[in-house]
Design a protein around this motif. Structure first.
Motif: not given
Ligand code: ADP
Length: 317
Positions: A37-49
């Protein structure tokens, strides 16, 4: 290289990623660590649009993902492991991806070899184990021979052999000069795989450091001492840079001296010592410690008890 500048993502009132500014360098494996829940996946998802930032930017090799003409050849992506239910063979699966992206057929054989799936290339993907599925996911990510790899929790659910395999592969790919950005919620795993660490909690940056520095800072040198003259020994040891805490009538915890230095000082002062035990903080403990204020309290704690992650920035930032 991956660069996030003031990257922020809100879902309603929830801030999943909070003003994150990081640079992920090529040539090393960078671990992206944080509790669930720290925001890792969200960051990665934003990196790939796959998600749009609420504020700020994230670019790969200086470009937004959507601006790549051939994204598969720039960024390889493995998102969270999911069971792949398909009647297609591994070969056909990869070939389909390759063909839709104009990647030559021979590259399919190459990536199958790279991930060690050549012998089962003709088998139905639906019958693959989790580990084989992860290998296939990585083969897929590598199809375009990208210079940047983004992997979300690639070792989740893998057996030790699979974990070792991914670790070696990522280090090899990084040594070829690629940018490898890999998330995990397990410190011990990252310590063995990554060279650099970016730690987040509640969407905020907590630490941005080399694994080596993190380990050095985490380990410290705490020595547990037992002596019938603990108070006197405490006085003998007291000096700049040394912290002595009394943990019982005849015990001390000493930070800043080695067991040998304490033993020698005690001998010189004729203080008997019954026990000298160096204590290393485990990496997992150190990680829990720096992220403890940043763990989501979703089980009944009132919001008033939430603590800002920024309080634990400390010397790691
Ligand atoms: P991690 O990958 O570090 O486990 P995530 O990026 O998945 O963390 O999630 C960060 C926070 O954002 C979590 O609180 C999660 O519940 C929330 N979140 C993630 N995606 C969504 C979404 N699509 N809608 C609402 N909240 C979300």
């Amino acid at each position: 290289m991956i660069e996030a500048r003031g990257l922020t993502k809100r879902y309603g009132s929830k801030t999943a990623v909070d003003d994150l500014t990081i640079t992920v360098q090529p040539g090393v494996v960078t671990g992206f660590l944080g509790p669930n829940g720290a925001g890792k996946s969200t960051t990665m998802r934003m990196a790939i649009g796959l998600d749009r930032p609420t504020k700020g930017t994230i670019t790969v090799n200086g470009k937004a993902y959507r601006d790549f003409a051939a994204p598969l050849c720039e960024v390889g992506v493995l998102l969270e492991a999911k069971a792949v239910h398909t009647g297609r063979s591994a070969y056909k699966h990869l070939l389909a991806v390759a063909q839709t992206h104009g990647i030559p057929r021979r590259r399919v054989d190459e990536v199958l070899g790279l991930v060690g799936l050549t012998e089962v290339a003709g088998k139905r993907v639906g019958g693959f184990s989790l580990g084989m599925g992860q290998r296939l996911g990585i083969a897929s990510a590598m199809l375009g021979d990208p210079g940047v790899l983004i992997l979300d929790e690639p070792v989740n659910g893998l057996d030790p052999e699979g974990i070792r395999w991914i670790r070696t592969l990522l280090q090899t790919l990084a040594a070829e000069g690629r940018t490898i950005f890999v998330s995990s919620h397990l410190m011990s795993e990252m310590a063995l795989t990554a060279t650099h660490l970016i730690v987040v909690g509640r969407g905020k940056l907590i630490a941005n450091t080399t694994v080596e520095d993190f380990i050095r800072q985490a380990s410290g040198d705490l020595v547990h001492v037992r002596s019938p003259e603990a108070a006197r020994l405490g006085e003998v040891l007291a000096r700049d840079g040394v912290t002595v805490t009394s943990s019982g009538l005849d015990t001390l915890d000493v930070n800043g001296l080695t067991a040998q230095q304490i033993g020698e000082a005690a001998f010189a002062a004729s203080v008997p010592v019954f026990e000298l035990t160096p204590r290393q903080v485990s990496l997992e403990d150190a990680f829990m410690d720096i992220t403890k204020d940043a763990v989501e309290y979703t089980h009944g704690q009132p919001p008033g008890q939430r603590v800002s992650a920024a309080t634990s920035t400390g010397a790691h930032a």
